[in-house]
Enzyme design. Structure first.
Site, PDB file in Angstrom:
ATOM      1  N   LYS A  38       0.838  -1.196   0.000  1.00 22.15           N
ATOM      2  CA  LYS A  38       0.000   0.000   0.000  1.00 22.15           C
ATOM      3  C   LYS A  38       0.876   1.250   0.000  1.00 22.15           C
ATOM      4  O   LYS A  38       2.082   1.195   0.260  1.00 22.15           O
ATOM      5  CB  LYS A  38      -0.913   0.008   1.233  1.00 22.15           C
ATOM      6  CG  LYS A  38      -0.148   0.131   2.554  1.00 22.15           C
ATOM      7  CD  LYS A  38      -1.090   0.183   3.741  1.00 22.15           C
ATOM      8  CE  LYS A  38      -0.292   0.342   5.051  1.00 22.15           C
ATOM      9  NZ  LYS A  38      -1.175   0.479   6.211  1.00 22.15           N
ATOM     10  N   ARG A 137     -10.260   0.778  16.115  1.00 26.31           N
ATOM     11  CA  ARG A 137     -10.300   1.435  14.812  1.00 26.31           C
ATOM     12  C   ARG A 137     -11.269   0.655  13.938  1.00 26.31           C
ATOM     13  O   ARG A 137     -12.430   0.529  14.273  1.00 26.31           O
ATOM     14  CB  ARG A 137      -8.871   1.499  14.233  1.00 26.31           C
ATOM     15  CG  ARG A 137      -8.658   2.548  13.162  1.00 26.31           C
ATOM     16  CD  ARG A 137      -7.215   2.672  12.723  1.00 26.31           C
ATOM     17  NE  ARG A 137      -6.677   1.415  12.201  1.00 26.31           N
ATOM     18  CZ  ARG A 137      -5.468   1.276  11.651  1.00 26.31           C
ATOM     19  NH1 ARG A 137      -4.666   2.322  11.599  1.00 26.31           N
ATOM     20  NH2 ARG A 137      -5.062   0.130  11.197  1.00 26.31           N
ATOM     21  N   TYR A 269      13.849  31.796   3.532  1.00 30.02           N
ATOM     22  CA  TYR A 269      12.635  32.441   4.021  1.00 30.02           C
ATOM     23  C   TYR A 269      12.726  32.734   5.514  1.00 30.02           C
ATOM     24  O   TYR A 269      13.160  31.902   6.306  1.00 30.02           O
ATOM     25  CB  TYR A 269      11.422  31.546   3.773  1.00 30.02           C
ATOM     26  CG  TYR A 269      10.961  31.493   2.348  1.00 30.02           C
ATOM     27  CD1 TYR A 269      10.468  32.624   1.706  1.00 30.02           C
ATOM     28  CD2 TYR A 269      10.983  30.291   1.644  1.00 30.02           C
ATOM     29  CE1 TYR A 269      10.021  32.564   0.395  1.00 30.02           C
ATOM     30  CE2 TYR A 269      10.533  30.222   0.328  1.00 30.02           C
ATOM     31  CZ  TYR A 269      10.065  31.368  -0.291  1.00 30.02           C
ATOM     32  OH  TYR A 269       9.624  31.299  -1.593  1.00 30.02           O
TER      33      TYR A 269
END
Length: 373
Positions: A38, A137, A269
């Protein structure tokens, strides 16, 4: 070959294959090894990794969604079992069956949906039923009587697998893992007493294999992180790892520019870094859009010319700045290693305050994967 790439990841399929063989040898022939591919195989590239694992004899691949499973089938992986572990959207159920994917069922009411789909197709459907053994879950309640009643009401559904998931397999002071294994074992035993005997019981992932939780290996284990060369971080007095695995991904970028700065000059930045001395900086072609965590601003490390050097200033979207003051000869186009043998996903995750899983998955799809072996 890669001289035109700003940033790329080199993935060793040979190393992933070796990791799989080592895991398979540890769990032994009675326990199947399901390979978790996955999330783009944890950033390594789902299709390429899956094809190599299939060639190594992996009997199961596991994915999160129906769409991931469809992608594997469309890529030519036809004969290997593909378990869809976390897609509870009924709109996808028909596609799971169309593409011969194995659904993980998380709600007893969904058994009836699959039963009707199977009936309409004139056959049966095999599913893996997920039990919530204590993670809170996904998964059905650990009530064997209710499960048995729902299964009997769906004659076109075969419970091929009974599964759960360990929430704290690397937490050794805790008791949750033992309680989950006991709950799962009880439900499996009670279902067997009711005549429901799935051929595959599986609850363990990489942590349970790595740390030798043999009571949780059962008929199959699902390994993800360890396939890619890492072991879950443990808390408490953990036993030594049972498996020898090595990281399979090296992430590189290139120097875009080298410049000299005097002391007292802001870098990047927000002027988060001010040079304390005359400095030579290199700007490299990877930033947070590529997966370089912004949390590594002013604290990350990269390898330039074989030396690990600090990042200076804020990580930008497409680049970051490193200090090469004390390294001779760094020039535009040189390779810089962001993640590799000397400073791996565990090390970077520790600096960024996260875990290796996130570090690997964060490497952006815009970073090309170059496969080595």
């Amino acid at each position: 070959m890669n001289d035109q790439l700003r940033s790329w990841a080199e993935v060793s399929l040979d190393r992933i294959a070796a990791n799989f063989r080592n895991i398979r040898a540890v769990v032994g022939p009675r326990t199947a090894v399901a390979c978790v591919v996955k999330s783009e195989a944890y950033g390594h590239g789902m299709v390429a990794v899956a094809k190599r694992l299939v060639a190594e004899g992996a009997p199961w691949l596991t994915v999160t969604s129906t769409q991931e499973g469809m992608e594997l089938r469309q890529a030519g992986i036809q004969d290997t079992h593909v378990l869809v572990m976390a897609d509870a959207l009924r709109a996808n159920f028909a596609s799971m069956l169309d593409y011969r994917l194995t659904p993980a069922v998380h709600d007893l009411a969904d058994l009836a949906v699959f039963n009707e789909l199977a009936l309409a197709r004139g056959g049966r459907v095999r599913v893996h039923l997920k039990v919530d053994s204590g993670m809170g879950r996904l998964g059905v309640a650990a009530d064997a009587r209710a499960i048995a009643e729902a299964v009997r009401a769906c004659p076109n559904v075969e419970i091929e697998g009974l599964m759960s998931h360990l929430a704290s397999s690397s937490d050794f002071p805790g008791t949750q893992t033992g309680q989950q294994v006991q709950t799962f074992t009880r439900v499996a035993r009670e279902l067997a007493g009711a005549g429901i005997r799935p051929s595959l019981r599986h609850i363990s992932a990489s942590g349970g294999v790595v740390y030798g939780l043999r009571d949780a290996w059962l008929d199959m284990v699902r390994v993800g992180l360890s396939l890619y060369g890492y072991v879950p971080s443990a808390s408490g007095p953990a036993p030594a790892s049972l498996i020898d695995v090595k990281p399979a991904l090296v992430w590189k970028t290139r120097v875009l520019s080298v410049k000299e700065l005097p002391a007292g000059v802001p870098v990047g930045y927000g002027a988060r870094h001010i040079t304390e001395r005359p400095a030579r900086i290199a700007v490299v072609g990877a930033g947070y859009a590529d997966g370089v965590f912004r949390q590594l601003s002013c604290r990350g490390l990269v390898c330039a010319a074989g030396v690990w050097v600090p990042m200076l200033g804020a990580v930008s979207m497409d680049m970051c700045t490193i200090d090469v003051t004390d390294i001779a000869g760094v020039k535009q186009g040189d390779e810089v290693e962001l993640l590799g043998e000397g400073f791996n996903a565990d090390n970077i995750a520790a600096l960024a305050g996260t875990i290796s899983y996130e570090m690997l998955c964060a490497v952006s799809p815009r970073v090309p994967r170059v496969y080595l072996g």
